[in-house]
Design a protein around this motif. Structure first.
Motif, PDB file in Angstrom:
ATOM      1  N   ASP A  62     -20.274 -59.466 -13.017  1.00 24.85           N
ATOM      2  CA  ASP A  62     -19.220 -58.622 -12.441  1.00 24.85           C
ATOM      3  C   ASP A  62     -18.864 -59.062 -11.025  1.00 24.85           C
ATOM      4  O   ASP A  62     -19.525 -59.904 -10.418  1.00 24.85           O
ATOM      5  N   GLY A  63     -17.802 -58.478 -10.517  1.00 28.30           N
ATOM      6  CA  GLY A  63     -17.299 -58.881  -9.218  1.00 28.30           C
ATOM      7  C   GLY A  63     -18.260 -58.615  -8.082  1.00 28.30           C
ATOM      8  O   GLY A  63     -18.251 -59.326  -7.069  1.00 28.30           O
ATOM      9  N   ILE A  64     -19.085 -57.587  -8.228  1.00 25.87           N
ATOM     10  CA  ILE A  64     -20.034 -57.253  -7.166  1.00 25.87           C
ATOM     11  C   ILE A  64     -21.078 -58.357  -7.012  1.00 25.87           C
ATOM     12  O   ILE A  64     -21.339 -58.842  -5.911  1.00 25.87           O
ATOM     13  N   GLU A  65     -21.679 -58.760  -8.121  1.00 25.76           N
ATOM     14  CA  GLU A  65     -22.700 -59.804  -8.062  1.00 25.76           C
ATOM     15  C   GLU A  65     -22.089 -61.139  -7.664  1.00 25.76           C
ATOM     16  O   GLU A  65     -22.706 -61.914  -6.921  1.00 25.76           O
ATOM     17  N   ALA A  66     -20.881 -61.404  -8.159  1.00 28.44           N
ATOM     18  CA  ALA A  66     -20.213 -62.642  -7.783  1.00 28.44           C
ATOM     19  C   ALA A  66     -19.940 -62.661  -6.280  1.00 28.44           C
ATOM     20  O   ALA A  66     -20.132 -63.679  -5.608  1.00 28.44           O
ATOM     21  N   THR A  67     -19.528 -61.523  -5.750  1.00 28.74           N
ATOM     22  CA  THR A  67     -19.277 -61.416  -4.311  1.00 28.74           C
ATOM     23  C   THR A  67     -20.557 -61.628  -3.523  1.00 28.74           C
ATOM     24  O   THR A  67     -20.576 -62.336  -2.508  1.00 28.74           O
ATOM     25  N   ARG A  68     -21.642 -61.015  -3.985  1.00 30.25           N
ATOM     26  CA  ARG A  68     -22.920 -61.155  -3.284  1.00 30.25           C
ATOM     27  C   ARG A  68     -23.353 -62.622  -3.240  1.00 30.25           C
ATOM     28  O   ARG A  68     -23.824 -63.120  -2.205  1.00 30.25           O
ATOM     29  N   LEU A  69     -23.186 -63.321  -4.340  1.00 34.59           N
ATOM     30  CA  LEU A  69     -23.567 -64.731  -4.396  1.00 34.59           C
ATOM     31  C   LEU A  69     -22.703 -65.571  -3.462  1.00 34.59           C
ATOM     32  O   LEU A  69     -23.214 -66.426  -2.730  1.00 34.59           O
ATOM     33  N   LEU A  70     -21.402 -65.329  -3.485  1.00 36.16           N
ATOM     34  CA  LEU A  70     -20.502 -66.121  -2.655  1.00 36.16           C
ATOM     35  C   LEU A  70     -20.706 -65.849  -1.171  1.00 36.16           C
ATOM     36  O   LEU A  70     -20.708 -66.769  -0.349  1.00 36.16           O
ATOM     37  N   CYS A  71     -20.890 -64.573  -0.826  1.00 34.91           N
ATOM     38  CA  CYS A  71     -21.031 -64.224   0.588  1.00 34.91           C
ATOM     39  C   CYS A  71     -22.379 -64.652   1.165  1.00 34.91           C
ATOM     40  O   CYS A  71     -22.552 -64.698   2.383  1.00 34.91           O
ATOM     41  N   ALA A  72     -23.329 -64.948   0.291  1.00 34.20           N
ATOM     42  CA  ALA A  72     -24.628 -65.431   0.756  1.00 34.20           C
ATOM     43  C   ALA A  72     -24.613 -66.943   0.971  1.00 34.20           C
ATOM     44  O   ALA A  72     -25.562 -67.512   1.501  1.00 34.20           O
ATOM     45  N   GLY A  73     -23.531 -67.585   0.550  1.00 31.21           N
ATOM     46  CA  GLY A  73     -23.440 -69.036   0.680  1.00 31.21           C
ATOM     47  C   GLY A  73     -23.006 -69.474   2.062  1.00 31.21           C
ATOM     48  O   GLY A  73     -22.698 -68.663   2.932  1.00 31.21           O
ATOM     49  N   ASP A  74     -22.984 -70.767   2.263  1.00 35.48           N
ATOM     50  CA  ASP A  74     -22.562 -71.340   3.536  1.00 35.48           C
ATOM     51  C   ASP A  74     -21.814 -72.646   3.251  1.00 35.48           C
ATOM     52  O   ASP A  74     -22.436 -73.631   2.798  1.00 35.48           O
ATOM     53  N   PRO A  75     -20.498 -72.658   3.452  1.00 35.21           N
ATOM     54  CA  PRO A  75     -19.687 -71.574   4.013  1.00 35.21           C
ATOM     55  C   PRO A  75     -19.399 -70.492   2.984  1.00 35.21           C
ATOM     56  O   PRO A  75     -19.424 -70.758   1.779  1.00 35.21           O
ATOM     57  N   ALA A  76     -19.139 -69.293   3.454  1.00 37.27           N
ATOM     58  CA  ALA A  76     -18.845 -68.168   2.575  1.00 37.27           C
ATOM     59  C   ALA A  76     -17.369 -67.805   2.675  1.00 37.27           C
ATOM     60  O   ALA A  76     -16.853 -67.623   3.782  1.00 37.27           O
ATOM     61  N   PRO A  77     -16.668 -67.712   1.545  1.00 38.34           N
ATOM     62  CA  PRO A  77     -15.263 -67.311   1.606  1.00 38.34           C
ATOM     63  C   PRO A  77     -15.146 -65.817   1.887  1.00 38.34           C
ATOM     64  O   PRO A  77     -16.091 -65.056   1.665  1.00 38.34           O
ATOM     65  N   LYS A  78     -14.011 -65.411   2.381  1.00 43.30           N
ATOM     66  CA  LYS A  78     -13.707 -63.994   2.467  1.00 43.30           C
ATOM     67  C   LYS A  78     -13.414 -63.493   1.055  1.00 43.30           C
ATOM     68  O   LYS A  78     -12.925 -64.252   0.211  1.00 43.30           O
ATOM     69  N   VAL A  79     -13.721 -62.225   0.796  1.00 41.37           N
ATOM     70  CA  VAL A  79     -13.480 -61.665  -0.537  1.00 41.37           C
ATOM     71  C   VAL A  79     -12.712 -60.360  -0.419  1.00 41.37           C
ATOM     72  O   VAL A  79     -13.080 -59.478   0.356  1.00 41.37           O
ATOM     73  N   ILE A  80     -11.639 -60.257  -1.194  1.00 43.32           N
ATOM     74  CA  ILE A  80     -10.922 -58.999  -1.348  1.00 43.32           C
ATOM     75  C   ILE A  80     -11.117 -58.551  -2.793  1.00 43.32           C
ATOM     76  O   ILE A  80     -10.823 -59.301  -3.725  1.00 43.32           O
ATOM     77  N   MET A  81     -11.619 -57.339  -2.986  1.00 42.80           N
ATOM     78  CA  MET A  81     -11.838 -56.828  -4.321  1.00 42.80           C
ATOM     79  C   MET A  81     -10.538 -56.278  -4.907  1.00 42.80           C
ATOM     80  O   MET A  81      -9.717 -55.700  -4.196  1.00 42.80           O
ATOM     81  N   LEU A  82     -10.369 -56.472  -6.202  1.00 43.31           N
ATOM     82  CA  LEU A  82      -9.244 -55.912  -6.939  1.00 43.31           C
ATOM     83  C   LEU A  82      -9.769 -54.810  -7.858  1.00 43.31           C
ATOM     84  O   LEU A  82     -10.764 -55.006  -8.555  1.00 43.31           O
ATOM     85  N   THR A  83      -9.126 -53.657  -7.847  1.00 42.73           N
ATOM     86  CA  THR A  83      -9.571 -52.558  -8.696  1.00 42.73           C
ATOM     87  C   THR A  83      -8.369 -51.801  -9.236  1.00 42.73           C
ATOM     88  O   THR A  83      -7.300 -51.775  -8.619  1.00 42.73           O
ATOM     89  N   THR A  84      -8.542 -51.193 -10.389  1.00 42.18           N
ATOM     90  CA  THR A  84      -7.471 -50.429 -11.013  1.00 42.18           C
ATOM     91  C   THR A  84      -7.416 -49.010 -10.480  1.00 42.18           C
ATOM     92  O   THR A  84      -6.356 -48.407 -10.373  1.00 42.18           O
ATOM     93  N   PHE A  85      -8.591 -48.462 -10.131  1.00 40.84           N
ATOM     94  CA  PHE A  85      -8.675 -47.068  -9.736  1.00 40.84           C
ATOM     95  C   PHE A  85      -9.023 -46.935  -8.268  1.00 40.84           C
ATOM     96  O   PHE A  85      -9.854 -47.664  -7.749  1.00 40.84           O
TER      97      PHE A  85
END
Length: 220
Positions: A62-85
């Motif tokens: 899911d997007g949460i775990e994917a975000t956690r993995l990416l933000c823990a990297g170096d370099p880490a991209p910025k992340v904007i979440m997309l949601t329906t609700f």
């Protein structure tokens, strides 16, 4: 400078729509798309984008775990979440995982462009009232501190509280009767003192430590 973006969403129509919209902007380039969290992480590590538009709910990862993995990297991209609700219970966890904000999927084209530029520049999407509501609802506040954190001055604490309310630098300047440049300086210093990455983390910190609850009399 061109902002390089990866669009991750399990709905093909959504991926295509966001990609086409973003490609109309001369300063934004979609370098890859992904249909799930695993692809999002893989494509992002390959392409090293500046920013990832990440769906919250996706198969495989899911997007949460994917975000956690990416933000823990170096370099880490910025992340904007997309949601329906607008009250998606997963969004707060995504912010805590390192996302810099979120957008509803029915966002206007201009709001999308503005969000990408703002977050890519190092700021966070806290202006919409929906973001403030999410943080307030799903943050679990710790007992309110008996005094202002020693690291912060009184004015920095004022700025932190107003960030958590979702005010922009300009709005904070008006509220505190100071210049916008002074606000920016206070924001930079308080982020450095508290070892926070951006305004989103600052807002979460304010709620979790009880600073906002204490100031506003907010109760769960």
């Amino acid at each position: 400078m061109t902002i390089r973006v990866v669009v991750a969403d399990d709905q093909e129509v959504v991926r295509a729509a966001f990609s086409v919209l973003l490609q109309t902007q001369p300063d934004i380039e979609v370098v890859a798309t992904a249909a799930d969290g695993v692809e999002a992480v893989g494509r992002s590590r390959e392409q090293q984008p500046d920013l990832v538009l990440m769906d919250v709910r996706m198969p495989n990862l899911d997007g949460i775990e994917a975000t956690r993995l990416l933000c823990a990297g170096d370099p880490a991209p910025k992340v904007i979440m997309l949601t329906t609700f607008d009250l998606d219970e997963y969004v707060y966890n995504a912010l805590a995982a390192g996302a810099s904000g979120f957008l509803l999927k029915d966002v206007t084209a201009q709001q999308l462009f503005d969000a990408v530029r703002v977050v890519a520049a190092g700021d966070a999407m806290l202006a919409p009232s929906i973001t403030r509501r999410l943080i307030a609802q799903f943050a679990t506040p710790r007992p309110a501190p008996r005094r202002t954190p020693a690291e912060l001055t009184g004015r920095e604490t004022d700025v932190l509280q107003l960030i958590a309310e979702g005010l922009s630098n300009q709005e904070i300047a008006v509220r505190l009767v100071i210049t916008e440049e002074t606000v920016k300086s206070h924001v930079s210093r308080l982020l450095a003192k508290l070892s926070l990455r951006d305004r989103t983390q600052a807002a979460i910190y304010a709620y979790e430590t009880g600073l906002v609850a204490r100031r506003q009399g907010w109760k769960r």
